[in-house]
Design a protein around this motif. Sequence first.
Motif, PDB file in Angstrom:
ATOM      1  N   UNK A  82       0.914  -1.192   0.009  1.00 40.20           N
ATOM      2  CA  UNK A  82      -0.178   0.129  -0.052  1.00 40.20           C
ATOM      3  C   UNK A  82       0.794   1.248   0.109  1.00 40.20           C
ATOM      4  N   UNK A  83       0.863   2.103  -1.026  1.00 42.06           N
ATOM      5  CA  UNK A  83       1.565   3.317  -0.924  1.00 42.06           C
ATOM      6  C   UNK A  83       0.709   4.471  -0.969  1.00 42.06           C
ATOM      7  N   UNK A  84       1.118   5.541  -0.063  1.00 42.68           N
ATOM      8  CA  UNK A  84       0.257   6.687  -0.039  1.00 42.68           C
ATOM      9  C   UNK A  84       0.825   7.437  -0.739  1.00 42.68           C
ATOM     10  N   UNK A  85      -0.093   7.960  -1.774  1.00 41.83           N
ATOM     11  CA  UNK A  85       0.183   8.786  -2.662  1.00 41.83           C
ATOM     12  C   UNK A  85      -0.330  10.250  -2.946  1.00 41.83           C
ATOM     13  N   UNK A 129      -0.362  12.262  10.027  1.00 35.92           N
ATOM     14  CA  UNK A 129       0.343  10.939   9.562  1.00 35.92           C
ATOM     15  C   UNK A 129      -0.190   9.928  10.378  1.00 35.92           C
ATOM     16  N   UNK A 130      -0.464   9.891  11.673  1.00 30.63           N
ATOM     17  CA  UNK A 130      -0.845   8.889  12.473  1.00 30.63           C
ATOM     18  C   UNK A 130      -2.264   8.421  12.004  1.00 30.63           C
ATOM     19  N   UNK A 131      -3.099   9.453  11.690  1.00 30.53           N
ATOM     20  CA  UNK A 131      -4.297   9.143  11.261  1.00 30.53           C
ATOM     21  C   UNK A 131      -4.290   8.503  10.015  1.00 30.53           C
ATOM     22  N   UNK A 132      -3.643   8.933   9.048  1.00 31.31           N
ATOM     23  CA  UNK A 132      -3.739   8.536   7.591  1.00 31.31           C
ATOM     24  C   UNK A 132      -2.916   7.153   7.583  1.00 31.31           C
ATOM     25  N   UNK A 133      -1.905   6.969   8.305  1.00 33.62           N
ATOM     26  CA  UNK A 133      -0.979   5.872   8.378  1.00 33.62           C
ATOM     27  C   UNK A 133      -1.881   4.724   8.922  1.00 33.62           C
ATOM     28  N   UNK A 134      -2.826   5.052   9.933  1.00 33.76           N
ATOM     29  CA  UNK A 134      -3.664   3.906  10.741  1.00 33.76           C
ATOM     30  C   UNK A 134      -4.780   3.547   9.590  1.00 33.76           C
ATOM     31  N   UNK A 135      -5.157   4.397   8.866  1.00 33.14           N
ATOM     32  CA  UNK A 135      -6.245   3.983   7.697  1.00 33.14           C
ATOM     33  C   UNK A 135      -5.486   3.092   6.677  1.00 33.14           C
ATOM     34  N   UNK A 136      -4.424   3.560   6.329  1.00 36.16           N
ATOM     35  CA  UNK A 136      -3.422   2.592   5.367  1.00 36.16           C
ATOM     36  C   UNK A 136      -3.174   1.169   5.970  1.00 36.16           C
ATOM     37  N   UNK A 138       3.185  -1.094   4.043  1.00 36.38           N
ATOM     38  CA  UNK A 138       2.836   0.327   3.788  1.00 36.38           C
ATOM     39  C   UNK A 138       4.129   1.044   3.569  1.00 36.38           C
ATOM     40  N   UNK A 139       4.230   1.776   2.279  1.00 34.10           N
ATOM     41  CA  UNK A 139       5.314   2.637   2.081  1.00 34.10           C
ATOM     42  C   UNK A 139       4.782   4.279   1.834  1.00 34.10           C
ATOM     43  N   UNK A 140       5.716   5.122   2.216  1.00 30.91           N
ATOM     44  CA  UNK A 140       5.454   6.401   1.764  1.00 30.91           C
ATOM     45  C   UNK A 140       6.509   7.242   1.224  1.00 30.91           C
ATOM     46  N   UNK A 141       6.369   8.474   0.706  1.00 35.85           N
ATOM     47  CA  UNK A 141       7.414   9.066   0.036  1.00 35.85           C
ATOM     48  C   UNK A 141       8.286  10.242   1.167  1.00 35.85           C
ATOM     49  N   UNK A 142       7.995   9.660   2.600  1.00 36.09           N
ATOM     50  CA  UNK A 142       8.832  10.786   3.352  1.00 36.09           C
ATOM     51  C   UNK A 142      10.264  10.648   3.030  1.00 36.09           C
ATOM     52  N   UNK A 143      10.853  11.800   3.570  1.00 31.56           N
ATOM     53  CA  UNK A 143      12.276  11.948   3.550  1.00 31.56           C
ATOM     54  C   UNK A 143      12.743  12.574   4.960  1.00 31.56           C
TER      55      UNK A 143
END
Length: 327
Positions: A5-8, A91-98, A110-115
Amino acid sequence: MVKAIGLLSGGLDSTLAVKIIIEQGIEVLALHFVTPFCTCTKKGCQQAANRVAAQLGVEVKVISVKDEFVRIVKNPRYGYGRNMNPCIDCRIFMFSRAREYMEATGAEFVFTGEVLGQRPMSQNLAAMRLIEQESGLMGRLLRPLSAHFFAPTIPEQKGVVKRELLLALQGRSRKPQITLWQKKQLYDYPCPAGGCRLTDPNFARRLKEAFGHGEDSIEAITLLRYGRHFRLPGGAKLIVGRNESENNILRPYGGNCRYTIIEPKNVPGPVALISSAASESDLNLAAKICLTYSDYQGSAPQPVVVNQTDEMLTIPLVREKLKDFII
């Protein structure tokens, strides 16, 4: 095939993260969250995310979190950044949904584009570890662009993801990402960074003031983007368009049960919206302010149109007097 699952967001970083995971032969299911505060493009980050998903050939699921997100913004557990941005809670909210979507679809991670180090509040090591823990993604949250600054995740340990193909980017500059995009011979890279209105000082000031008056509907929040905003002595909110484009945006809101619309009759001028429950004195003041921002140059009473049918005579104010009401 292994799924992830990627957060886009539709920005450059999340797009590159999706590309990196696809190149490892992993099926990507993209999630895009819609909030009232996105500023990536004029038509919204959802359009950018859909365009990127089509370009990369991935499925994207759009999740609207408008009302839920407003509740988080009003009362964040981990506080705000410089303005009204509750980045850690966001981010906690969105990542929990992911995570929930990961479990429902049988995805591995789950992966994200965070740097690392790109955003001061939410992308430092301590915050990123906290977000991983609070979202229930311990060991299952991969940051492909900065992976080498973190311990190997479960999919890396299992060999599902090749760690040697992940990156070690850090800091605020996006030049390395743009260089990588060009090296991969991809075209039409998206906006370098998706934006958030909550980090804008002017928008944040308006939002805080609106919350203080119980104005927390999606409609009220949307209108914070447009026009000059005034709080009148009786408590009514007044919004005055600054140009033809804003007038066209504000006009459809007028005449309903929530807003009264005011416009000068005989001279070019702004569209003004005032709370329908405004007192008579606030309505009279709103008419004066509306005429003040018109092209009228005289001092004799002039007609303004209220709700497109009624008329009232009023005079413009000296603009210096408006500073007591402007938000």
